[in-house]
Scaffold this motif. Structure first.
Motif, PDB file in Angstrom:
ATOM      1  N   THR A   1       0.855  -1.332   0.037  1.00  0.00           N
ATOM      2  CA  THR A   1       0.023  -0.052  -0.093  1.00  0.00           C
ATOM      3  C   THR A   1       0.945   1.125   0.146  1.00  0.00           C
ATOM      4  O   THR A   1       0.674   2.297  -0.793  1.00  0.00           O
ATOM      5  CB  THR A   1      -0.937  -0.078   1.211  1.00  0.00           C
ATOM      6  OG1 THR A   1      -1.577  -1.094   1.292  1.00  0.00           O
ATOM      7  CG2 THR A   1      -1.859   1.210   1.352  1.00  0.00           C
ATOM      8  N   GLN A   2       2.015   1.353   0.874  1.00  0.00           N
ATOM      9  CA  GLN A   2       2.692   2.415   0.914  1.00  0.00           C
ATOM     10  C   GLN A   2       3.289   2.755  -0.387  1.00  0.00           C
ATOM     11  O   GLN A   2       3.704   3.597  -0.897  1.00  0.00           O
ATOM     12  CB  GLN A   2       4.015   2.385   1.900  1.00  0.00           C
ATOM     13  CG  GLN A   2       4.548   3.279   2.262  1.00  0.00           C
ATOM     14  CD  GLN A   2       5.689   3.122   3.267  1.00  0.00           C
ATOM     15  OE1 GLN A   2       5.580   2.062   3.771  1.00  0.00           O
ATOM     16  NE2 GLN A   2       6.423   4.258   3.886  1.00  0.00           N
ATOM     17  N   LEU A   3       3.935   1.607  -1.025  1.00  0.00           N
ATOM     18  CA  LEU A   3       4.649   1.853  -2.121  1.00  0.00           C
ATOM     19  C   LEU A   3       3.608   2.370  -3.490  1.00  0.00           C
ATOM     20  O   LEU A   3       4.072   3.088  -4.168  1.00  0.00           O
ATOM     21  CB  LEU A   3       5.080   0.302  -2.635  1.00  0.00           C
ATOM     22  CG  LEU A   3       5.798   0.444  -4.154  1.00  0.00           C
ATOM     23  CD1 LEU A   3       7.218   1.062  -3.819  1.00  0.00           C
ATOM     24  CD2 LEU A   3       6.315  -1.276  -4.467  1.00  0.00           C
ATOM     25  N   LYS A   4       2.405   1.896  -3.406  1.00  0.00           N
ATOM     26  CA  LYS A   4       1.528   2.406  -4.439  1.00  0.00           C
ATOM     27  C   LYS A   4       1.141   3.717  -4.091  1.00  0.00           C
ATOM     28  O   LYS A   4       1.160   4.519  -5.134  1.00  0.00           O
ATOM     29  CB  LYS A   4       0.156   1.564  -4.441  1.00  0.00           C
ATOM     30  CG  LYS A   4       0.145   0.288  -5.102  1.00  0.00           C
ATOM     31  CD  LYS A   4      -1.132  -0.398  -5.118  1.00  0.00           C
ATOM     32  CE  LYS A   4      -1.249  -1.720  -5.802  1.00  0.00           C
ATOM     33  NZ  LYS A   4      -2.428  -2.322  -5.816  1.00  0.00           N
ATOM     34  N   GLU A   5       1.090   4.232  -2.898  1.00  0.00           N
ATOM     35  CA  GLU A   5       0.764   5.467  -2.496  1.00  0.00           C
ATOM     36  C   GLU A   5       1.940   6.444  -2.816  1.00  0.00           C
ATOM     37  O   GLU A   5       1.797   7.626  -3.390  1.00  0.00           O
ATOM     38  CB  GLU A   5       0.526   5.807  -0.872  1.00  0.00           C
ATOM     39  CG  GLU A   5      -0.847   5.237  -0.533  1.00  0.00           C
ATOM     40  CD  GLU A   5      -0.795   5.382   0.950  1.00  0.00           C
ATOM     41  OE1 GLU A   5       0.214   5.760   1.510  1.00  0.00           O
ATOM     42  OE2 GLU A   5      -1.914   4.928   1.486  1.00  0.00           O
ATOM     43  N   GLN A   6       3.184   5.985  -2.679  1.00  0.00           N
ATOM     44  CA  GLN A   6       4.654   6.834  -3.105  1.00  0.00           C
ATOM     45  C   GLN A   6       4.767   6.845  -4.592  1.00  0.00           C
ATOM     46  O   GLN A   6       5.272   8.060  -4.929  1.00  0.00           O
ATOM     47  CB  GLN A   6       5.603   6.210  -2.266  1.00  0.00           C
ATOM     48  CG  GLN A   6       5.604   6.510  -0.746  1.00  0.00           C
ATOM     49  CD  GLN A   6       6.902   5.963  -0.123  1.00  0.00           C
ATOM     50  OE1 GLN A   6       7.687   5.230  -0.800  1.00  0.00           O
ATOM     51  NE2 GLN A   6       6.940   6.113   1.193  1.00  0.00           N
ATOM     52  N   MET A   7       4.555   5.852  -5.265  1.00  0.00           N
ATOM     53  CA  MET A   7       4.611   5.739  -6.546  1.00  0.00           C
ATOM     54  C   MET A   7       3.855   6.461  -7.279  1.00  0.00           C
ATOM     55  O   MET A   7       3.937   7.003  -8.496  1.00  0.00           O
ATOM     56  CB  MET A   7       5.098   4.447  -7.281  1.00  0.00           C
ATOM     57  CG  MET A   7       6.172   3.762  -6.473  1.00  0.00           C
ATOM     58  SD  MET A   7       6.638   2.340  -7.227  1.00  0.00           S
ATOM     59  CE  MET A   7       7.469   2.780  -8.665  1.00  0.00           C
ATOM     60  N   GLY A   8       2.500   6.486  -7.220  1.00  0.00           N
ATOM     61  CA  GLY A   8       1.351   7.495  -7.766  1.00  0.00           C
ATOM     62  C   GLY A   8       0.671   6.624  -8.459  1.00  0.00           C
ATOM     63  O   GLY A   8       1.190   5.347  -8.932  1.00  0.00           O
TER      64      GLY A   8
END
Length: 124
Positions: A48-55
């Motif tokens: 989830t954090q990776l998806k939020e940061q990568m956009g």
């Protein structure tokens, strides 16, 4: 994930019963279940954090094309050899053609078999 079949699970359960004993087995099984839940939660949070940061730009990326298991060298070579040559791949004729009636030079061997093979002591 671990590629364990049914018989291996049974053998592991029997070994667990023999090593831990029936008194401590439920306690360790509960600890293992908690550990698995924590690891799954960490993986989900990281995803989830990776998806939020990568956009949103990376939502449509085909990640399977980057899987190294798809690169089979035998398949790549086979496909390269089976491809029909394109017109740009045609062999280029040399500019200096021997004239008709003259013979092309005979290539000389690189090494005389009567002499010992040269070698470099620093390279070996």
């Amino acid at each position: 994930m671990f590629d364990i079949n049914g018989w291996e699970v049974i053998v592991l359960a029997i070994v667990g019963i023999l090593v831990l004993g029936p008194e401590r087995l439920p306690e360790y099984a509960a600890k293992l279940a908690d550990l698995v839940r924590q690891v799954r939660g960490l993986a989900q949070n990281a995803r989830t954090q990776l998806k939020e940061q990568m956009g949103p730009d990376f939502d449509d990326v085909d990640w399977k094309q980057y899987d190294p298991r798809q690169y089979d060298p035998r398949r790549i070579v086979r496909e390269a050899l089976m491809d029909e040559p394109s017109p740009s791949d045609e062999p280029v004729e040399p500019m200096d053609k021997p004239q008709s009636g003259s013979m092309a030079p005979v290539p000389q061997p690189l090494h005389d078999s009567a002499k010992p093979t040269p070698w470099d002591a620093d390279a070996t």
